[in-house]
Design a protein around this motif. Structure first.
Motif, short mmCIF file in Angstrom:
data_model
loop_
_atom_site.label_atom_id
_atom_site.label_comp_id
_atom_site.label_asym_id
_atom_site.label_seq_id
_atom_site.Cartn_x
_atom_site.Cartn_y
_atom_site.Cartn_z
N PHE A 114 14.60 -36.74 15.99
CA PHE A 114 15.64 -36.28 15.08
C PHE A 114 16.01 -34.82 15.40
CE2 PHE A 114 13.61 -39.75 12.75
CZ PHE A 114 14.74 -40.51 12.45
N ALA A 115 17.29 -34.53 15.36
CA ALA A 115 17.77 -33.20 15.73
C ALA A 115 17.24 -32.14 14.77
CB ALA A 115 19.30 -33.18 15.75
N ASP A 116 17.13 -32.50 13.50
CA ASP A 116 16.63 -31.56 12.50
C ASP A 116 16.15 -32.35 11.29
OD1 ASP A 116 18.98 -32.27 11.06
OD2 ASP A 116 20.07 -30.61 11.98
N ALA A 117 15.63 -31.63 10.30
CA ALA A 117 15.09 -32.30 9.12
C ALA A 117 16.18 -33.00 8.33
CB ALA A 117 14.36 -31.29 8.24
N GLY A 118 17.41 -32.51 8.40
CA GLY A 118 18.50 -33.17 7.70
C GLY A 118 18.74 -34.57 8.25
N ALA A 119 18.67 -34.71 9.58
CA ALA A 119 18.85 -36.02 10.20
C ALA A 119 17.71 -36.95 9.81
CB ALA A 119 18.93 -35.88 11.71
N LEU A 120 16.49 -36.43 9.77
CA LEU A 120 15.35 -37.23 9.34
C LEU A 120 15.52 -37.66 7.88
CD1 LEU A 120 12.50 -38.42 9.53
CD2 LEU A 120 11.58 -36.13 9.09
N TRP A 173 6.00 -37.77 20.89
CA TRP A 173 7.21 -37.78 20.07
C TRP A 173 7.24 -36.53 19.19
CZ3 TRP A 173 10.97 -41.75 19.61
CH2 TRP A 173 11.91 -41.56 18.60
N PRO A 174 8.22 -35.64 19.31
CA PRO A 174 8.31 -34.46 18.44
C PRO A 174 8.64 -34.92 17.00
CG PRO A 174 9.65 -34.19 20.42
CD PRO A 174 9.28 -35.64 20.34
N ALA A 175 7.65 -34.93 16.15
CA ALA A 175 7.80 -35.55 14.83
C ALA A 175 7.97 -34.55 13.70
CB ALA A 175 6.58 -36.43 14.54
N ARG A 176 8.02 -33.26 14.02
CA ARG A 176 8.19 -32.25 12.98
C ARG A 176 9.45 -31.44 13.28
NH1 ARG A 176 2.68 -29.22 13.35
NH2 ARG A 176 2.79 -30.07 15.47
N PRO A 177 10.61 -31.95 12.88
CA PRO A 177 11.86 -31.25 13.20
C PRO A 177 12.02 -29.96 12.42
CG PRO A 177 12.28 -33.10 11.74
CD PRO A 177 10.83 -33.20 12.15
N GLU A 178 12.92 -29.14 12.88
CA GLU A 178 13.22 -27.87 12.22
C GLU A 178 13.65 -28.12 10.78
OE1 GLU A 178 13.56 -23.72 12.16
OE2 GLU A 178 12.94 -24.96 13.85
N GLY A 179 13.08 -27.35 9.86
CA GLY A 179 13.44 -27.49 8.45
C GLY A 179 12.58 -28.48 7.69
N ALA A 181 9.68 -28.15 6.26
CA ALA A 181 9.11 -27.61 5.02
C ALA A 181 10.11 -27.70 3.87
CB ALA A 181 8.67 -26.16 5.23
N ASP A 182 11.37 -27.41 4.16
CA ASP A 182 12.40 -27.51 3.11
C ASP A 182 12.59 -28.95 2.66
OD1 ASP A 182 12.86 -24.79 3.21
OD2 ASP A 182 14.52 -24.95 4.62
N LEU A 183 12.51 -29.88 3.62
CA LEU A 183 12.66 -31.30 3.27
C LEU A 183 11.51 -31.75 2.37
CD1 LEU A 183 14.36 -33.84 3.75
CD2 LEU A 183 12.90 -34.36 5.72
N ILE A 184 10.31 -31.27 2.65
CA ILE A 184 9.16 -31.59 1.81
C ILE A 184 9.36 -31.03 0.40
CG2 ILE A 184 6.69 -31.16 1.45
CD1 ILE A 184 6.43 -31.16 4.54
N GLY A 185 9.83 -29.80 0.31
CA GLY A 185 10.07 -29.19 -1.00
C GLY A 185 11.11 -29.96 -1.79
N THR A 186 12.18 -30.37 -1.13
CA THR A 186 13.23 -31.14 -1.81
C THR A 186 12.70 -32.48 -2.30
OG1 THR A 186 14.97 -30.12 -0.48
CG2 THR A 186 15.49 -32.23 -1.52
#
Length: 251
Positions: A114-120, A173-179, A181-186
């Motif tokens: 995933f490109a970033d946490a938003g995509a995930l 597999w890069p499984a921790r995309p940028e952002g 932590a914010d996704l976890i908080g949300t």
């Protein structure tokens, strides 16, 4: 082609949802197991072969199945299709969230992180979020519960993703995309807000997310535990927390 076959599939492939369903009343299990088995089928479809075309064919098979069920056609002779058709037709279950689940799995065919946490987050909303809403709707949940049900499902999907991070990264597999932590908080905020919803008879569906609050809390407080595999907790605690929540009517 029975409910028992669906339950066996879920037992082998999705033990957490299996435990949650087994804690539900029998009439709820009859609706949940076919949905959970369908989820497994579409989740596995992109990975059955290294050839993307095979995965596409399997995903299209399930989209065609849903269209046939919606059109009232005789269900195909398949161990999941017939029980699923019974649930959809008997309970008037909307097919849109199920089709959304199948369409979202096309992303897995690309084999790209995933490109970033938003995509995930979008992916989890379309997969785990849609499954949770379909499950709530199958147990009689009204349209007003769609938003909180989807939010709980998305948070539960994220918890499952975090538990899988060590294995994914061990396979390159890069499984921790940028952002992340914010996704976890949300997700934690979504769970807190969803507790105000009155799920009533659909509560057994929501209880499939019983592990999410603890997993997300551990991930937020100790991010290093994500890659280290420290989010799992003991099997005794896992099963015990489900028992307590079932007995006390919580999720």
């Amino acid at each position: 082609m029975t409910l028992e076959a669906c339950a066996e599939l879920v037992s082998r492939g999705d033990p957490d949802r299996f435990l949650a369903a087994m804690a539900a009343p029998p009439e709820a299990r009859e609706r949940l197991f076919p949905l959970y088995a369908f989820n497994l089928e579409v989740a596995r479809a992109p990975w059955v072969s290294a050839e993307p075309m095979i995965g596409q064919m399997r995903l299209q098979f399930w989209r065609d199945v849903l269209a046939e069920i919606g059109a009232g056609a005789a269900p195909r002779a398949h161990e999941v299709v017939r029980p699923l058709a019974e649930v959809v037709r008997r309970d008037g279950l909307p097919l849109a969230p199920l089709d959304e689940m199948a369409r979202a799995r096309w992303a897995d065919l690309e084999r790209a992180p995933f490109a970033d946490a938003g995509a995930l987050g979008d992916y989890l909303a379309a997969t785990a979020g849609s499954l949770m809403w379909a499950s709530v709707a199958a147990l009689g949940g009204e349209e007003g519960l769609e938003a909180p049900a989807r939010a709980v499902g998305r948070a539960s999907g994220l918890a499952g993703w975090l538990l899988a991070v060590p294995e994914l990264e061990a396979r390159g597999w890069p499984a921790r995309p940028e952002g992340l932590a914010d996704l976890i908080g949300t997700a934690r905020e979504d769970l807190a807000r969803a507790r105000a919803a009155r799920f009533g008879p659909a509560l057994p569906a929501i209880r499939a997310a019983w592990r999410a609050p603890a997993v997300l809390a551990r991930a937020a407080h100790a991010p290093e535990a994500i890659a280290a595999g420290g989010l799992e907790g003991s099997d005794f605690a896992r099963r015990g927390s489900l028992l307590v929540k079932t007995l006390t009517g919580r999720w």
